[in-house]
Write an enzyme that holds these catalytic residues in place. Structure first.
Site, PDB file in Angstrom:
ATOM      1  N   LYS A 184      25.145  17.945  24.691  1.00 29.01           N
ATOM      2  CA  LYS A 184      25.327  18.998  23.678  1.00 29.01           C
ATOM      3  C   LYS A 184      26.519  19.883  24.033  1.00 29.01           C
ATOM      4  O   LYS A 184      27.304  20.269  23.168  1.00 29.01           O
ATOM      5  CB  LYS A 184      24.037  19.830  23.568  1.00 29.01           C
ATOM      6  CG  LYS A 184      22.900  19.045  22.915  1.00 29.01           C
ATOM      7  CD  LYS A 184      21.545  19.718  23.071  1.00 29.01           C
ATOM      8  CE  LYS A 184      20.434  18.790  22.570  1.00 29.01           C
ATOM      9  NZ  LYS A 184      19.079  19.296  22.827  1.00 29.01           N
ATOM     10  N   GLN A 242      16.231  24.063  26.137  1.00 30.10           N
ATOM     11  CA  GLN A 242      15.916  22.631  26.208  1.00 30.10           C
ATOM     12  C   GLN A 242      14.440  22.439  26.568  1.00 30.10           C
ATOM     13  O   GLN A 242      13.956  22.974  27.565  1.00 30.10           O
ATOM     14  CB  GLN A 242      16.825  21.950  27.247  1.00 30.10           C
ATOM     15  CG  GLN A 242      16.640  20.455  27.350  1.00 30.10           C
ATOM     16  CD  GLN A 242      17.075  19.701  26.074  1.00 30.10           C
ATOM     17  OE1 GLN A 242      18.078  20.035  25.456  1.00 30.10           O
ATOM     18  NE2 GLN A 242      16.296  18.708  25.686  1.00 30.10           N
ATOM     19  N   ASP A 247      18.340  25.460  16.823  1.00 32.44           N
ATOM     20  CA  ASP A 247      17.405  24.326  16.808  1.00 32.44           C
ATOM     21  C   ASP A 247      16.446  24.434  15.620  1.00 32.44           C
ATOM     22  O   ASP A 247      15.697  23.501  15.341  1.00 32.44           O
ATOM     23  CB  ASP A 247      16.572  24.310  18.100  1.00 32.44           C
ATOM     24  CG  ASP A 247      17.032  23.204  19.047  1.00 32.44           C
ATOM     25  OD1 ASP A 247      17.810  22.338  18.606  1.00 32.44           O
ATOM     26  OD2 ASP A 247      16.602  23.220  20.215  1.00 32.44           O
TER      27      ASP A 247
END
Ligand code: NDP
Length: 293
Positions: free
Chosen positions: A54, A98, A121
């Site tokens: 990412k 994460q 997200d």
């Protein structure tokens, strides 16, 4: 019939190139460079690879990356403090925690503490609520990627029968909400659904997000249907989707392969979310990535 393949890898590259050009124009106009902060707790090698991917992708499109790596024995309070600091940091447009976090840390709870305007997200309750109400907001990246694939292939959604197999907060529910916002007639299936093959056979659009290799068989697919396989399953023979691809490709009209279908879209849409979050924070139109009615 042999289905046309949806080239997720190619479409993801197009999205990345577009985001890169938009960021160049944005910064060229004197606006602050979008920033993505990633938080990794512990030393899970797979998570480290995902976060690394990412950050690399961010750098390639001109997003300023900042990577926070906390030791496995960090406390919840320490992670919480960092999330709050990043929420107050104007250089950070997007925050990504994460998952999974180490067992003693409740990652799902910590996610709820992310400033919703930086929730790239799309997993906070605020983002989920905005989506459920059909209001502009940041959408979860994988479901947004599914919608982007459908859009770029001009798949007609209004009035279509869409069946989503899977009801997770990460994939199934948001995909269903996004399809509903596009006026599809949506059925959500799960492990207790009766006569699953029959229900699937009704679908003009079938989205599989189950996590069971090749569970959806070819004869569950209506001839000519669009099949989107979100599943990524590691098997002794390599990566497999939730759809029995070799069978499905004989029945479907349009289908995503695994790998190379939905998978590459997730990072591409995360980058787009980061740009949209930066725009919204700068007072531009609120992010509205997939709900267009
Ligand atoms: P979850 O395990 O959270 O959810 C799976 C869903 O499938 C649940 O709703 C479950 O039902 C349902 N299910 C399980 N077994 C059956 C069955 N026999 N019949 C019908 N439904 C069933 O998975 P995720 O949503 O997180 O992920 C789904 C898949 O997508 C995985 O393969 C994952 O790896 C992949 N994925 C890919 C991404 C990408 O491409 N970048 C991103 C995220 C996920 P119930 O609720 O009743 O238990």
């Amino acid at each position: 019939m042999t289905a046309t393949l949806i080239d997720g890898k190619g479409i993801a590259q197009e999205v990345r190139a577009e985001v890169r050009a938009e960021i160049e124009a944005w910064c060229g106009a004197g606006m602050p460079r979008p920033g993505l902060a990633t938080i990794l707790v512990g030393d899970d090698p797979a998570s480290a690879v995902y976060v690394g991917g990412k950050q690399k992708a961010s750098a390639e499109v001109g997003i300023e990356g900042s990577s926070y790596e906390l030791p496995a024995d960090s406390t919840s309070e320490e992670v919480e403090r960092l999330i709050c600091e990043l929420g107050d940091d104007s250089r950070v447009s997007g925050i990504l925690l994460q998952l999974p976090t180490p067992e003693h840390i409740d990652g799902a709870h910590l996610t709820t503490l992310i400033d919703p305007s930086k929730d790239v997200d799309g997993l906070t309750p605020v983002s989920a609520g905005l989506l459920a109400k059909g209001l502009p907001g940041l959408r979860p990246a994988t479901p947004a990627g599914v919608m982007e694939l459908l859009r770029r292939h001009d798949v007609p959604l209004t009035g279509s029968e869409a069946v989503v197999v899977g009801r997770s907060d990460l994939v199934g529910k948001p995909v269903a909400a996004l399809l509903l916002a596009q006026h599809a007639t949506v059925t959500i299936c799960h492990s207790r659904t009766r006569e699953l093959p029959e229900v699937c056979r009704r679908a003009d659009l079938l989205v599989a997000a189950v996590g069971r290799p090749q569970m959806i068989r070819g004869d569950w697919i209506k001839p000519g249907a669009t099949v989107i396989d979100v599943g990524i399953n590691r098997t002794p023979d390599g990566l497999a989707g939730d759809v029995a691809f070799e069978e499905a490709v004989q029945r479907a009209g349009l289908i995503t392969p695994v790998p190379g279908g939905v998978g590459p879209m997730t990072i591409a849409m995360l980058l787009r979310n980061t740009l949209e979050a930066a725009r919204a924070q700068a007072g531009e139109a609120a992010p509205d990535l997939a709900v267009k009615t």
